[in-house]
Design a protein around this motif. Structure first.
Motif, PDB file in Angstrom:
ATOM      1  N   SER A 170     136.680   6.436 -97.594  1.00 55.95           N
ATOM      2  CA  SER A 170     137.298   5.638 -96.541  1.00 55.95           C
ATOM      3  C   SER A 170     138.586   4.987 -97.039  1.00 55.95           C
ATOM      4  O   SER A 170     139.595   4.983 -96.345  1.00 55.95           O
TER       5      SER A 170
ATOM      6  N   GLU B 245     133.559   6.262 -74.790  1.00 58.00           N
ATOM      7  CA  GLU B 245     133.221   4.940 -75.306  1.00 58.00           C
ATOM      8  C   GLU B 245     132.295   5.070 -76.498  1.00 58.00           C
ATOM      9  O   GLU B 245     132.342   4.301 -77.436  1.00 58.00           O
ATOM     10  N   GLN B 246     131.417   6.032 -76.406  1.00 62.08           N
ATOM     11  CA  GLN B 246     130.550   6.287 -77.551  1.00 62.08           C
ATOM     12  C   GLN B 246     130.493   7.788 -77.750  1.00 62.08           C
ATOM     13  O   GLN B 246     130.545   8.540 -76.791  1.00 62.08           O
TER      14      GLN B 246
ATOM     15  N   ASP C  18     125.240   0.937 -86.322  1.00 63.32           N
ATOM     16  CA  ASP C  18     125.436   2.166 -87.104  1.00 63.32           C
ATOM     17  C   ASP C  18     126.665   2.944 -86.642  1.00 63.32           C
ATOM     18  O   ASP C  18     126.874   4.078 -87.028  1.00 63.32           O
ATOM     19  N   GLU C  19     127.491   2.328 -85.802  1.00 57.70           N
ATOM     20  CA  GLU C  19     128.722   2.985 -85.375  1.00 57.70           C
ATOM     21  C   GLU C  19     129.867   2.536 -86.287  1.00 57.70           C
ATOM     22  O   GLU C  19     129.802   1.453 -86.873  1.00 57.70           O
TER      23      GLU C  19
ATOM     24  N   ARG D 172     125.406  11.048 -77.930  1.00 55.70           N
ATOM     25  CA  ARG D 172     124.225  11.368 -78.738  1.00 55.70           C
ATOM     26  C   ARG D 172     123.653  12.673 -78.221  1.00 55.70           C
ATOM     27  O   ARG D 172     123.394  12.808 -77.032  1.00 55.70           O
TER      28      ARG D 172
ATOM     29  N   PHE E  88     126.700   6.536-100.871  1.00 54.69           N
ATOM     30  CA  PHE E  88     127.370   5.397-100.255  1.00 54.69           C
ATOM     31  C   PHE E  88     128.699   5.143-100.948  1.00 54.69           C
ATOM     32  O   PHE E  88     129.734   4.965-100.307  1.00 54.69           O
TER      33      PHE E  88
ATOM     34  N   GLY F 130     135.820   0.878 -72.316  1.00 53.00           N
ATOM     35  CA  GLY F 130     135.111  -0.344 -72.661  1.00 53.00           C
ATOM     36  C   GLY F 130     135.889  -1.625 -72.486  1.00 53.00           C
ATOM     37  O   GLY F 130     135.319  -2.696 -72.539  1.00 53.00           O
TER      38      GLY F 130
ATOM     39  N   LEU G 164     133.482   3.565 -91.972  1.00 51.63           N
ATOM     40  CA  LEU G 164     132.039   3.450 -92.156  1.00 51.63           C
ATOM     41  C   LEU G 164     131.462   2.489 -91.128  1.00 51.63           C
ATOM     42  O   LEU G 164     132.169   1.748 -90.467  1.00 51.63           O
TER      43      LEU G 164
ATOM     44  N   PRO H 185     126.913  -1.179 -81.496  1.00 48.06           N
ATOM     45  CA  PRO H 185     125.804  -0.691 -82.319  1.00 48.06           C
ATOM     46  C   PRO H 185     126.158  -0.778 -83.806  1.00 48.06           C
ATOM     47  O   PRO H 185     127.272  -0.461 -84.198  1.00 48.06           O
TER      48      PRO H 185
ATOM     49  N   ASP I 199     127.100  -0.303 -93.176  1.00 46.26           N
ATOM     50  CA  ASP I 199     127.662   0.094 -94.467  1.00 46.26           C
ATOM     51  C   ASP I 199     128.644  -0.958 -94.977  1.00 46.26           C
ATOM     52  O   ASP I 199     128.683  -1.273 -96.157  1.00 46.26           O
TER      53      ASP I 199
ATOM     54  N   ARG J 130     131.176   7.657 -99.894  1.00 46.14           N
ATOM     55  CA  ARG J 130     131.739   7.462 -98.562  1.00 46.14           C
ATOM     56  C   ARG J 130     132.710   6.279 -98.548  1.00 46.14           C
ATOM     57  O   ARG J 130     133.716   6.317 -97.852  1.00 46.14           O
ATOM     58  N   VAL J 131     132.408   5.251 -99.314  1.00 44.29           N
ATOM     59  CA  VAL J 131     133.336   4.123 -99.398  1.00 44.29           C
ATOM     60  C   VAL J 131     134.660   4.605 -99.997  1.00 44.29           C
ATOM     61  O   VAL J 131     135.741   4.329 -99.473  1.00 44.29           O
TER      62      VAL J 131
END
Lengths: 498, 363
Positions: free
Chosen positions: B229, B10-11, A388-389, B14, B222, A12, A344, A386, A348, B225-226
């Motif tokens: 992290s 890169e991603q 949500d990434e 999906r 949530f 990228g 997150l 994005p 988030d 998850r926080v």
């Protein structure tokens, strides 16, 4: 030492697009560029951390292909990274020889050797002290010693002054000059122009992964020219915002005391007031209680005495969430470690403070959360992938915009900003500064802690100086004399006593 | 000369995960062919047998599903804690504790009606597992004792307790002196769905889905998850970590304990030393393969279960247990590789082999 035609691509991004750099022996060479200009990548190529996709690295006429940092070290190239790579529980001497001592460790001999080396280059250090006890500046000296002990002839320093106080930065300049005089070369990465003009001999400017100016003699140029080379147009400077009427005191701190991380007093009776519609700055050498002051106000550190009032209400010792709800926006010094959750998603992170408002029953309504995120992203100009990434892919400036945007989006009455522009590029700095001024104009009381005196003098309506856990002086930033502020910062000001 | 390197995508692809799963599986099975040929077996016959035994007909599906239950719940017990950045290595002990408590309930409630007894046994399992996690939970949240060590060490304690019970106070007088606890009453067993599959399959699925929703969609999740992290970020966001750490570990224990209750009332029918059979440790692998996401645990557990059942079945055709174990490991390795491949890709890039570079340096 010469680098030419270096290309390095990451997914990228093209970090280096044919960058080149030539450094003469015995000189201090600055590498300048905004965040993302490719400075760090280029240096990592030189230090053997990355392998270039294309291009040539040669040292003293010999072409090299480094496979690992050890190879670069063998060729005489040592690097001091932004994040130090030291073992906290080892002593200074042990860290210096770590990995390179093949013989049995004779503690005393090594300590003497390290002390002698430090002496030679004027690096004040205590070889027998464990690293965890040291300040950031001292740790940096250990990193430099590491490279010197391995006989590095070319020393790369990646934004070395970012963690230093102004006085320590000046000291570093002296050390670097000694090294250059001893026939070693120093590559100095920075985006602080006054340091470059202050103690570098030559400068190379990178922009967008390319070299736009190679080996300019610093004596023949000035900060303005370098800045315009960096940004590609005339340098942006934030202008002093017009005066603004002030209202009631929204943040009042009285007699505040608190302990630091090591259990020693860090704040000793601090009094200050910030009124609606003004920015009050706090200047000071790092480690004089500014960090602890912000943490106590934000509810992240316990106070041992004194009170914090928000809009007249006593909020001492109240939880961070209730403080936020009461109208306190807090931009912490440590963005990634405290202000954001890198693993997150962008969404988030944008709802970190307000997720309670996007609930229906126990659930977070994703449409509401996303709308909140889009609102912040658009209003505060965050460039993201994005939503949500994971957020970790954002650049430093955009991370900070997201964080500042989140804190300011609820129109807080009081904003506490700790080093909000540190490490950002010119555009990022301006964007964040503008946001703080906007908050002021919207009637918020802003407390700005910064190590950048220019920033404080431009933005603030009143400037306080902290030294040794107390406020030692107040200045009017329009009429203040820099040297007076400087003296107050190091505790020489009249009336400073204990 | 080209050389392969791993390049970060890169991603994240999906829908790429199922595809790379398939690729990983094919690679693993291909390596397995070499292994089986070397050990003197017909690979096709072995693979056929594995497949038939695990997924060939409803009956084998029912066995595989039953096996996936403890694996999935143990995996969930690790993954729930993992979402918060905690390591629950104690699912094995929590399963055993759940099974002990469930067995105790079965002894007391012999005279209770079926539905009541079954429910009580399962609740007993949850309570047993929760209690087993309570110590580590309190120690971690109040004084910061590393939960990895405490949960791990308690596994051994739970095993010794089971051994003591079945050698001593709970020893079945009709077991001809074998260390076995008595069978639980028939009406305390889990109702059967089809084949051998018991209702525990549905219970486990529901629990996994509920936790997946809770972690991904609720404010509670949530916060979890926080906290996972960064602890400092969680405090900044206004969360109190102490209570949350304790609750999450206790919940994880309860989930593993439920697996113990289900094993007791669904497949083992009595408390034995081997009632957990390493499910708790396998759960760590399940959770890791599911990338610590509760939502991924069910699918991974099903695959894991099928591999285990298939692997066991081929031992009856003379494949040694070590070859079978290697084969199982290969297939799981394939799946791990697949997980990596959905985040990285292999690219051939022009580059010099090491020799040339060494020469360049020497010159």
């Amino acid at each position: 030492m010469e680098l030419s035609g270096i290309w390095k691509r990451f997914p990228g991004v093209v970090a280096n697009a044919g960058a080149s750099l030539t450094v003469r022996t015995g000189s201090i060479h600055a590498v300048l560029g905004e965040n993302g200009a490719g400075k760090s990548t280029l240096m990592n190529v030189l230090a053997g951390v990355y392998r270039p996709d294309e291009g040539v690295v040669s040292v003293e006429g010999i072409e090299h292909r480094f496979r690992a940092p050890a190879d670069a070290l063998t060729a005489g190239i040592g690097m001091v990274h932004q994040e130090f790579r030291l073992v906290p529980s080892f002593t200074v001497a042990e860290n210096v020889v770590l990995g390179a001592a093949s013989r049995i460790l004779r503690r005393q001999a090594i300590e003497d050797e390290v002390a002698e080396l430090a002496e030679r280059f004027g690096l004040a250090t205590q070889p027998d002290h464990p690293v965890w006890q040291l300040s950031m500046g001292e740790r940096q000296r250990v990193e430099i010693l590491k490279a010197l002990w391995r006989d590095a002839r070319i020393l790369i320093l990646d934004e070395p002054t970012a963690v230093l106080t102004p006085a320590e930065a000046d000291e570093l300049g002296v050390v670097l000059r000694k090294m250059a005089d001893a026939g070693r070369s120093v590559i100095f990465i920075s985006h602080k122009l006054h340091e470059v003009t202050g103690f570098c001999d030559e400068a190379t400017v990178l922009r967008g992964g390319r070299t736009v100016a190679a080996s300019l003699r610093v004596a023949d140029t000035d900060a303005g020219e370098l800045a315009s080379l960096m940004v590609g147009s005339s340098p942006m400077t934030t202008e002093r915002p017009p005066p603004h009427p002030v209202g009631d005191a929204l943040l009042e701190v009285t007699g505040l005391c608190a302990l630091g991380d090591r259990g020693l007093p860090a704040l000793e009776s601090v009094d200050l007031k910030v009124r609606a519609g003004e920015i009050v700055g706090i200047a000071g050498v790092a480690g004089n209680g500014q960090r602890e002051l912000c943490q106590v106000i934000a509810g992240l550190r316990e106070s041992t005495a004194g009170t914090v009032r928000l809009a007249g209400q006593d909020m001492t010792g109240v939880s961070p969430r209730r403080l936020f709800e009461a109208g306190l926006g807090y931009i912490p010094e440590d963005r990634l470690g405290v202000g954001l959750a890198p693993r997150l998603s962008v969404i988030d992170n944008s709802i970190l403070r307000t997720y309670g408002e996007h609930r229906r029953g126990p659930f977070i309504v994703s449409d509401l959360a996303e709308a909140h995120c889009v609102d912040i992203v658009e209003r505060f100009g965050v460039r993201t992938g994005p939503l949500d990434e994971p957020m970790a892919g954002l650049s430093g400036g955009n991370l900070q915009r997201l964080l500042v945007g989140r804190e300011l989006s609820g129109r807080p009455r009081v904003v506490v900003a700790a080093q909000p522009t540190r490490g950002l590029d010119v555009q990022g700095v301006k964007a964040i500064q503008d946001l703080l001024v906007e908050a002021r104009e919207a009637g918020a009381a802003v407390l700005l802690v910064s190590e950048d005196l220019d920033e404080l003098l431009t933005l603030t309506d009143r400037l306080l100086v902290m030294h040794d856990g107390i406020v030692v002086g107040e200045f009017d930033p329009i009429t203040a004399v820099r040297s007076d502020i400087g003296e107050a910062m190091i505790g020489y000001a009249a009336g400073v006593g204990t | 000369m080209n050389r392969p390197v791993l390049v970060r995508r890169e991603q994240v692809l999906r829908g790429g995960q199922p595809r790379s799963f398939a690729i990983g599986l094919v690679v693993a099975l291909t390596i397995g062919i070499v292994l089986l040929l070397g050990a003197g077996h017909d690979p096709i016959a072995v693979y056929e047998r594995m497949f038939v035994a695990a997924l060939g007909d409803p009956d084998s599906w029912s066995v595989t599903l039953n096996r996936a239950v403890p694996l999935g719940l143990a995996g969930l017990a690790v993954a729930i804690a993992g979402s918060m950045g905690l390591w629950n290595i104690g699912a094995e002990g929590q399963i055993l504790a759940g099974a002990m408590m469930a067995a105790g309930v079965a002894r007391i409630g012999e005279g209770w009606p079926g539905p009541v007894l079954v429910t009580a046994i399962l609740v007993g399992g949850v309570v047993g597992g929760s209690l087993w996690a309570l110590g580590p939970a309190v120690a971690r949240s109040q004084i910061g004792v590393n939960e990895i060590l405490t949960t791990l060490m308690l596994n051994e304690v739970a095993l010794r307790l089971v051994q003591w019970l079945i050698h001593g106070p709970w020893k079945d007088p009709d077991s001809f002196n074998f260390p076995l606890a008595p069978m639980i009453p028939d009406h305390g067993r889990l109702p059967v769905l089809f084949g051998r599959a018991h209702v525990g399959v549905l219970i486990a699925l529901v629990v996994i889905i509920l936790f997946a929703i809770a972690v991904n969609r609720t404010a509670w999740g949530f916060e979890l998850r926080v906290a996972g992290s960064s602890g400092a970020t969680a405090r900044y966001a206004g969360l109190s970590l102490e209570r949350k750490t304790a609750t999450v570990l206790v919940m994880a224990g309860g989930v593993a304990g439920l697996a113990g209750g289900i094993e007791l009332a669904g497949t083992a029918d009595r408390l034995t030393e081997g009632i957990s059979n390493g499910f708790g440790y396998a759960g760590i692998i399940v959770a890791a393969l599911a990338l610590m996401r509760p939502s991924g645990v069910a699918a991974v557990a099903l695959l894991f279960g099928a591999v285990q059942i298939g692997g066991q079945s081929i031992q009856t055709m003379g494949v040694s247990s070590s070859v079978s174990t290697i084969l199982q490991a290969l297939i799981l390795f394939g799946a791990i590789g697949a997980g990596v491949l959905s985040r990285y890709q292999i690219r051939l890039i022009p580059g010099d082999p090491g020799g040339d570079e060494a020469k360049a340096e020497a010159s």
